[in-house]
Design a protein around this motif. Structure first.
Motif, PDB file in Angstrom:
ATOM      1  N   ASN A 142       1.492  -8.501  -8.430  1.00 54.32           N
ATOM      2  CA  ASN A 142       0.575  -8.594  -7.291  1.00 54.32           C
ATOM      3  C   ASN A 142      -0.744  -7.878  -7.593  1.00 54.32           C
ATOM      4  OD1 ASN A 142       2.443 -10.021  -5.809  1.00 54.32           O
ATOM      5  ND2 ASN A 142       3.101  -8.294  -4.573  1.00 54.32           N
ATOM      6  N   GLU A 143      -0.647  -6.704  -8.214  1.00 57.17           N
ATOM      7  CA  GLU A 143      -1.860  -5.970  -8.574  1.00 57.17           C
ATOM      8  C   GLU A 143      -2.687  -6.744  -9.595  1.00 57.17           C
ATOM      9  OE1 GLU A 143      -1.120  -1.941  -9.768  1.00 57.17           O
ATOM     10  OE2 GLU A 143       0.033  -1.479  -7.979  1.00 57.17           O
ATOM     11  N   LEU A 144      -2.005  -7.377 -10.541  1.00 55.42           N
ATOM     12  CA  LEU A 144      -2.710  -8.176 -11.539  1.00 55.42           C
ATOM     13  C   LEU A 144      -3.477  -9.317 -10.874  1.00 55.42           C
ATOM     14  CD1 LEU A 144       0.029  -8.375 -14.311  1.00 55.42           C
ATOM     15  CD2 LEU A 144      -2.269  -7.422 -14.618  1.00 55.42           C
ATOM     16  N   GLU A 145      -2.828 -10.025  -9.957  1.00 53.79           N
ATOM     17  CA  GLU A 145      -3.494 -11.143  -9.288  1.00 53.79           C
ATOM     18  C   GLU A 145      -4.717 -10.684  -8.518  1.00 53.79           C
ATOM     19  OE1 GLU A 145      -0.278 -12.888  -7.094  1.00 53.79           O
ATOM     20  OE2 GLU A 145       0.082 -14.397  -8.642  1.00 53.79           O
ATOM     21  N   ASN A 146      -4.636  -9.523  -7.913  1.00 52.26           N
ATOM     22  CA  ASN A 146      -5.761  -9.016  -7.141  1.00 52.26           C
ATOM     23  C   ASN A 146      -6.835  -8.389  -8.025  1.00 52.26           C
ATOM     24  OD1 ASN A 146      -5.289  -9.084  -3.971  1.00 52.26           O
ATOM     25  ND2 ASN A 146      -3.299  -8.823  -4.962  1.00 52.26           N
ATOM     26  N   ALA A 147      -6.505  -8.151  -9.300  1.00 48.02           N
ATOM     27  CA  ALA A 147      -7.484  -7.611 -10.237  1.00 48.02           C
ATOM     28  C   ALA A 147      -8.273  -8.715 -10.930  1.00 48.02           C
ATOM     29  CB  ALA A 147      -6.783  -6.744 -11.288  1.00 48.02           C
ATOM     30  N   PRO A 194       0.811  -1.228   0.000  1.00 49.68           N
ATOM     31  CA  PRO A 194       0.000   0.000   0.000  1.00 49.68           C
ATOM     32  C   PRO A 194       0.837   1.268   0.000  1.00 49.68           C
ATOM     33  CG  PRO A 194      -0.003  -1.023   2.168  1.00 49.68           C
ATOM     34  CD  PRO A 194       0.676  -1.984   1.248  1.00 49.68           C
ATOM     35  N   ASP A 195       2.118   1.157   0.356  1.00 49.31           N
ATOM     36  CA  ASP A 195       2.985   2.332   0.382  1.00 49.31           C
ATOM     37  C   ASP A 195       3.549   2.679  -0.986  1.00 49.31           C
ATOM     38  OD1 ASP A 195       2.648   2.595   3.144  1.00 49.31           O
ATOM     39  OD2 ASP A 195       4.299   1.209   3.557  1.00 49.31           O
ATOM     40  N   LEU A 196       3.335   1.773  -1.980  1.00 52.25           N
ATOM     41  CA  LEU A 196       3.830   2.028  -3.329  1.00 52.25           C
ATOM     42  C   LEU A 196       2.693   2.521  -4.208  1.00 52.25           C
ATOM     43  CD1 LEU A 196       6.087  -1.128  -3.877  1.00 52.25           C
ATOM     44  CD2 LEU A 196       6.823   1.202  -3.349  1.00 52.25           C
ATOM     45  N   PRO A 197       2.986   3.415  -5.153  1.00 47.80           N
ATOM     46  CA  PRO A 197       1.932   3.908  -6.046  1.00 47.80           C
ATOM     47  C   PRO A 197       1.390   2.793  -6.916  1.00 47.80           C
ATOM     48  CG  PRO A 197       4.107   4.611  -6.800  1.00 47.80           C
ATOM     49  CD  PRO A 197       4.300   4.011  -5.446  1.00 47.80           C
ATOM     50  N   LEU A 233      15.255  -2.217  -8.191  1.00 47.81           N
ATOM     51  CA  LEU A 233      14.079  -1.373  -8.388  1.00 47.81           C
ATOM     52  C   LEU A 233      13.156  -1.965  -9.452  1.00 47.81           C
ATOM     53  CD1 LEU A 233      15.624   2.223  -8.257  1.00 47.81           C
ATOM     54  CD2 LEU A 233      14.073   1.179  -6.575  1.00 47.81           C
ATOM     55  N   LEU A 234      13.740  -2.469 -10.536  1.00 44.09           N
ATOM     56  CA  LEU A 234      12.936  -3.085 -11.583  1.00 44.09           C
ATOM     57  C   LEU A 234      12.245  -4.345 -11.070  1.00 44.09           C
ATOM     58  CD1 LEU A 234      15.179  -2.725 -14.774  1.00 44.09           C
ATOM     59  CD2 LEU A 234      13.319  -1.243 -13.994  1.00 44.09           C
ATOM     60  N   LYS A 235      12.961  -5.135 -10.275  1.00 41.28           N
ATOM     61  CA  LYS A 235      12.372  -6.340  -9.701  1.00 41.28           C
ATOM     62  C   LYS A 235      11.201  -5.990  -8.786  1.00 41.28           C
ATOM     63  CE  LYS A 235      13.484 -10.456  -6.970  1.00 41.28           C
ATOM     64  NZ  LYS A 235      14.538 -11.188  -6.218  1.00 41.28           N
ATOM     65  N   ALA A 236      11.373  -4.945  -7.967  1.00 38.83           N
ATOM     66  CA  ALA A 236      10.312  -4.517  -7.058  1.00 38.83           C
ATOM     67  C   ALA A 236       9.099  -4.006  -7.844  1.00 38.83           C
ATOM     68  CB  ALA A 236      10.829  -3.430  -6.122  1.00 38.83           C
ATOM     69  N   TRP A 237       9.362  -3.294  -8.933  1.00 43.40           N
ATOM     70  CA  TRP A 237       8.265  -2.787  -9.777  1.00 43.40           C
ATOM     71  C   TRP A 237       7.461  -3.947 -10.348  1.00 43.40           C
ATOM     72  CZ3 TRP A 237       6.500  -3.451 -14.687  1.00 43.40           C
ATOM     73  CH2 TRP A 237       5.596  -2.511 -15.183  1.00 43.40           C
ATOM     74  N   THR A 276      -0.143   1.775 -18.305  1.00 42.59           N
ATOM     75  CA  THR A 276      -0.227   3.158 -18.750  1.00 42.59           C
ATOM     76  C   THR A 276       1.016   3.493 -19.568  1.00 42.59           C
ATOM     77  OG1 THR A 276       0.908   4.025 -16.790  1.00 42.59           O
ATOM     78  CG2 THR A 276      -1.489   3.733 -16.642  1.00 42.59           C
ATOM     79  N   SER A 277       0.958   4.587 -20.333  1.00 41.31           N
ATOM     80  CA  SER A 277       2.110   4.985 -21.150  1.00 41.31           C
ATOM     81  C   SER A 277       3.329   5.238 -20.280  1.00 41.31           C
ATOM     82  CB  SER A 277       1.763   6.231 -21.963  1.00 41.31           C
ATOM     83  OG  SER A 277       1.341   7.293 -21.113  1.00 41.31           O
ATOM     84  N   HIS A 278       3.115   5.743 -19.063  1.00 41.73           N
ATOM     85  CA  HIS A 278       4.223   6.016 -18.148  1.00 41.73           C
ATOM     86  C   HIS A 278       4.892   4.711 -17.715  1.00 41.73           C
ATOM     87  CE1 HIS A 278       6.522   7.589 -14.787  1.00 41.73           C
ATOM     88  NE2 HIS A 278       5.878   6.773 -13.971  1.00 41.73           N
ATOM     89  N   HIS A 279       4.097   3.721 -17.318  1.00 44.89           N
ATOM     90  CA  HIS A 279       4.662   2.468 -16.827  1.00 44.89           C
ATOM     91  C   HIS A 279       5.135   1.552 -17.944  1.00 44.89           C
ATOM     92  CE1 HIS A 279       4.038   3.183 -12.641  1.00 44.89           C
ATOM     93  NE2 HIS A 279       2.750   3.414 -12.799  1.00 44.89           N
ATOM     94  N   ARG A 280       4.651   1.801 -19.158  1.00 49.51           N
ATOM     95  CA  ARG A 280       5.137   1.011 -20.284  1.00 49.51           C
ATOM     96  C   ARG A 280       6.643   1.199 -20.465  1.00 49.51           C
ATOM     97  NH1 ARG A 280       3.541   1.847 -26.668  1.00 49.51           N
ATOM     98  NH2 ARG A 280       5.618   1.309 -27.400  1.00 49.51           N
ATOM     99  N   VAL A 281       7.155   2.382 -20.148  1.00 46.42           N
ATOM    100  CA  VAL A 281       8.596   2.630 -20.262  1.00 46.42           C
ATOM    101  C   VAL A 281       9.369   1.664 -19.371  1.00 46.42           C
ATOM    102  CG1 VAL A 281      10.430   4.325 -19.860  1.00 46.42           C
ATOM    103  CG2 VAL A 281       8.258   5.052 -20.876  1.00 46.42           C
TER     104      VAL A 281
END
Length: 287
Positions: free
Chosen positions: A126-131, A10-13, A116-120, A23-28
C-alpha cells in the motif's frame, strides 16, 4: 485504469525508508517472507525465477539495473524493489506472495505469525502504491459515456505501471484526441475526425486564451504544450505501434509521457475550476 490506491493504515509504523525503500530492519521481514536471504528466493532456480517473472508478469527480472547490490536471486529481487516503479513492485510482490502461499514448506507454521507477515506485506505494498510518481488519477478522467474509454485508460495505466512508456504512446495519443475533442464539443466547437492532435489542442488553447481562463503568466507555457502534442502526434505516427515502426527509446518515451501527464493534469484542474459554481466558491469564504 489500475485499481484505486489503498491508503496505508495510519496506526501502523511506516515501512518505506527515506533513502531506501527497504531499510535494513525491514529487510529481515522481507527475506523471511520470500526466503530471500543468502541469495535465494523461495524455491526458484535462476532459470525458473526468470521464467516465472516472464510468464506471470512479462518482466525480465534479471535486468542489470536491478542488480545494484549483486546478481544473486535475492539481491536481484531486493534491487528490483528499490528501483522499479512502485506500483509495479506492489503488483509483483502480491503475485509473489500468492505463489509462495501455494508452495509447501514456505508459510509459517504458526497461523498468527503468518497473519503478521501478510499484514506487513499489505502495508508495504500500500505504501509503495501511494509512493508512485505516476500522475494517473489526476491526468485521466471518465469524461464521457464512451464505452471504450475505461478500457483505453486501463491499457495506458497498465503499460505505464509496467514501465513500458514506448508501448503506451499510441493509446496515450488516442486518449488525448478523445479528451480534447470532447472539451471542444462541450464549447460548441466540434472538430473534423481527420484533424491531428496538435491542431485540436491548438483550437482548445485559443479558447482558453479567449475565455481568459489562463493568466498571462501561464499562457507562454500553454503555447509550449502545442509543440508537446505535436511531438506526441509525430512519435505516435513514426515511433509507436500505431504503424510498423521501430519503437521510441524508453527514456525518450518516458519523457514524453511525463510531460503529457503533467499537461493533462493541469488541464483537468482548469476544467474543474471552470465548472465549479460561484456559489460553491463563495461558500468556502468564512467572511
Amino acid at each position: 485504469m489500475s485499481e484505486t490506491k489503498k491508503e496505508p493504515d495510519p496506526d501502523l509504523p511506516k515501512i518505506i525508508g527515506r533513502t531506501r525503500r527497504l531499510t535494513s530492519h525491514h529487510r529481515v521481514t522481507f527475506d523471511r517472507i520470500f526466503h530471500s536471504g543468502g541469495g535465494y528466493v523461495l524455491d526458484f532456480s535462476d532459470r525458473t525465477m526468470s521464467e516465472w517473472f516472464e510468464e506471470t508478469l512479462d518482466l525480465d527480472i534479471f535486468q542489470q539495473r536491478f542488480q545494484i547490490d549483486g546478481s544473486s536471486k535475492g539481491k536481484t529481487l531486493r534491487g528490483f524493489v528499490e528501483v522499479a516503479e512502485p506500483r509495479l513492485v506492489a503488483k509483483v510482490l502480491r503475485a509473489l506472495w500468492s505463489y509462495r502461499c501455494g508452495l509447501d514448506g514456505y508459510s509459517e507454521d504458526d497461523p498468527d505469525e503468518e497473519a503478521l507477515l501478510k499484514a506487513w506485506l499489505e502495508q508495504f505494498t500500500n505504501e509503495l502504491e501511494n509512493a508512485s510518481s505516476l500522475n494517473l488519477e489526476d491526468a485521466f478522467k471518465d469524461f464521457s459515456r464512451d464505452t471504450t474509454l475505461p478500457k483505453l485508460r486501463a491499457a495506458i495505466a497498465g503499460d505505464l505501471v509496467a514501465e513500458k512508456p514506448d508501448v503506451a504512446l499510441d493509446r496515450l495519443h488516442t486518449y488525448c484526441v478523445k479528451r480534447f475533442r470532447a472539451l471542444l464539443a462541450e464549447r460548441g466547437t466540434p472538430v473534423d475526425a481527420s484533424t491531428p492532435l496538435h491542431a485540436i489542442f491548438g483550437a482548445y488553447g485559443k479558447i482558453l486564451r479567449d475565455e481568459g481562463t489562463v493568466s498571462a503568466f501561464a499562457l507562454p507555457t500553454l503555447r509550449v504544450q502545442h509543440k508537446l502534442f505535436e511531438g506526441l502526434n509525430d512519435a505516435r505516427n513514426k515511433r509507436s505501434f500505431a504503424h510498423d515502426n521501430d519503437l521510441l527509446a524508453v527514456s525518450e518515451a518516458q519523457f514524453i509521457v511525463d510531460s503529457v501527464l503533467a499537461s493533462l493534469a493541469f488541464i483537468e484542474r482548469i476544467e474543474a475550476e471552470r465548472t465549479t459554481p460561484d456559489s460553491d466558491l463563495d461558500a468556502e469564504i468564512p467572511f
